[in-house]
Scaffold this active site. Structure first.
Site, PDB file in Angstrom:
ATOM      1  N   ASP A 109      48.705  36.101  40.393  1.00  0.00           N
ATOM      2  CA  ASP A 109      48.985  36.622  41.574  1.00  0.00           C
ATOM      3  C   ASP A 109      50.315  36.271  42.340  1.00  0.00           C
ATOM      4  O   ASP A 109      50.509  36.102  43.377  1.00  0.00           O
ATOM      5  CB  ASP A 109      47.871  36.298  42.715  1.00  0.00           C
ATOM      6  CG  ASP A 109      46.446  36.606  42.330  1.00  0.00           C
ATOM      7  OD1 ASP A 109      46.272  37.284  41.270  1.00  0.00           O
ATOM      8  OD2 ASP A 109      45.450  36.089  43.157  1.00  0.00           O
ATOM      9  N   LYS A 141      42.034  42.041  40.254  1.00  0.00           N
ATOM     10  CA  LYS A 141      41.030  41.028  40.291  1.00  0.00           C
ATOM     11  C   LYS A 141      40.539  41.415  41.911  1.00  0.00           C
ATOM     12  O   LYS A 141      41.439  41.122  42.503  1.00  0.00           O
ATOM     13  CB  LYS A 141      41.028  39.866  39.890  1.00  0.00           C
ATOM     14  CG  LYS A 141      41.961  38.974  40.713  1.00  0.00           C
ATOM     15  CD  LYS A 141      42.178  37.404  39.872  1.00  0.00           C
ATOM     16  CE  LYS A 141      43.199  36.664  40.771  1.00  0.00           C
ATOM     17  NZ  LYS A 141      42.886  36.604  42.019  1.00  0.00           N
ATOM     18  N   CYS A 170      43.240  31.001  44.465  1.00  0.00           N
ATOM     19  CA  CYS A 170      43.092  31.768  43.287  1.00  0.00           C
ATOM     20  C   CYS A 170      43.247  31.131  41.666  1.00  0.00           C
ATOM     21  O   CYS A 170      42.538  31.240  40.854  1.00  0.00           O
ATOM     22  CB  CYS A 170      43.875  32.960  42.966  1.00  0.00           C
ATOM     23  SG  CYS A 170      43.329  34.223  44.300  1.00  0.00           S
TER      24      CYS A 170
HETATM   25  N1  TIU Z   1      45.979  34.621  45.214  1.00  0.00           N
HETATM   26  C1  TIU Z   1      45.276  33.766  46.012  1.00  0.00           C
HETATM   27  O1  TIU Z   1      45.461  32.473  46.128  1.00  0.00           O
HETATM   28  N2  TIU Z   1      44.766  34.223  47.147  1.00  0.00           N
HETATM   29  C2  TIU Z   1      44.831  33.710  48.351  1.00  0.00           C
HETATM   30  O2  TIU Z   1      44.320  34.369  49.536  1.00  0.00           O
HETATM   31  N3  TIU Z   1      45.410  32.406  48.496  1.00  0.00           N
HETATM   32  C3  TIU Z   1      45.664  31.939  49.807  1.00  0.00           C
HETATM   33  O3  TIU Z   1      46.064  30.671  49.756  1.00  0.00           O
HETATM   34  N4  TIU Z   1      45.128  32.278  51.045  1.00  0.00           N
END
Ligand code: TIU
Length: 224
Positions: free
Chosen positions: A24, A129, A162
């Site tokens: 991500d 995802k 994530c």
């Molecule tokens: N990729 C991921 O970690 N999504 C989130 O929403 N993370 C947060 O820390 N908000």
């Protein structure tokens, strides 16, 4: 075999059966005006790891390892976004709402792209995802099996959301995982620290942790 000095014990892997997974590293989380910022976070700590993730990606490419990029993303009709997730955040700044980088966390929008510094090459895998975890409603497990991948080297954001969810999913599925500690970051320094401690506690209950330098040193030793 490559053997990394990791916590709480060494991480040994064969590069041909190992994938680098970068989780991500998309504009939504790293840049002002994205989903991370909309949730009230300062994105600068995440931006600080970009050079390290670039070096890790360069190493994996040099070693001809499988490279996987994930994106947290939803379809334009939001059919893959559960109500509980859709209702998260302030009205007007939620998933599917329009922000400065297009619709928040929606596939194909400018904000949903992986940052330019880490742009995937054509042959690298990009896994979209809808959840925090990378195995939830994706074809990742089937693809890893088909490719003979048994070990995962993991980086990306955010450490306790994530990344940790994906590591736990992978661990439950039998993958041996190494988290590269300086190639992952949280909006909350104390959550990153706690996550690294949780992963390595109890003899490595979820996986192993090491800095990029330890991975680089392991490759140097094997080439010497
Ligand atoms: N990729 C991921 O970690 N999504 C989130 O929403 N993370 C947060 O820390 N908000």
């Amino acid at each position: 075999m490559i053997e990394v000095n990791a916590q709480p014990s060494p991480f040994a892997f064969a590069p041909e059966h190992t994938a680098l997974v970068i989780i991500d590293m998309q504009r939504d989380f790293l840049q002002p005006g994205g989903f991370g910022a909309a949730l009230g976070n300062d994105v600068r700590p995440l931006q600080a790891i970009v050079p390290t993730v670039q070096r890790l990606l360069a190493l994996a490419r040099e070693q001809r390892m499988t490279v996987i990029h994930t994106r947290e993303s939803h379809s334009a009709d939001l059919a893959d976004c559960p109500a509980a997730k859709l209702e998260h955040g302030l009205p007007g700044l939620r998933i599917g709402d329009t922000g400065p980088m297009g619709r928040i966390l929606v596939r194909g929008e400018p904000g949903n792209q992986i940052i330019a510094e880490l742009a995937p090459l054509a042959h690298e895998w990009v896994i979209d995802k809808p959840g925090k975890g990378m195995f939830c409603r994706t074809d990742l497990e089937a693809r890893l099996q088909a490719a003979g991948i048994s070990h995962l080297i993991v980086a990306g954001v955010t450490t306790e959301v994530c990344v940790q969810t994906s590591l736990r999913e992978a661990n439950d599925r039998g993958y041996r995982c190494l988290l590269v500690e300086d190639a992952t970051e949280s909006y909350f320094a104390e959550f990153k620290r706690a996550t690294l401690a949780m992963i390595t506690a109890q003899g490595g209950i979820v996986g192993r942790v090491a800095p990029l330098a330890a991975l680089q040193a392991a490759f140097h030793r094997s080439e010497a």
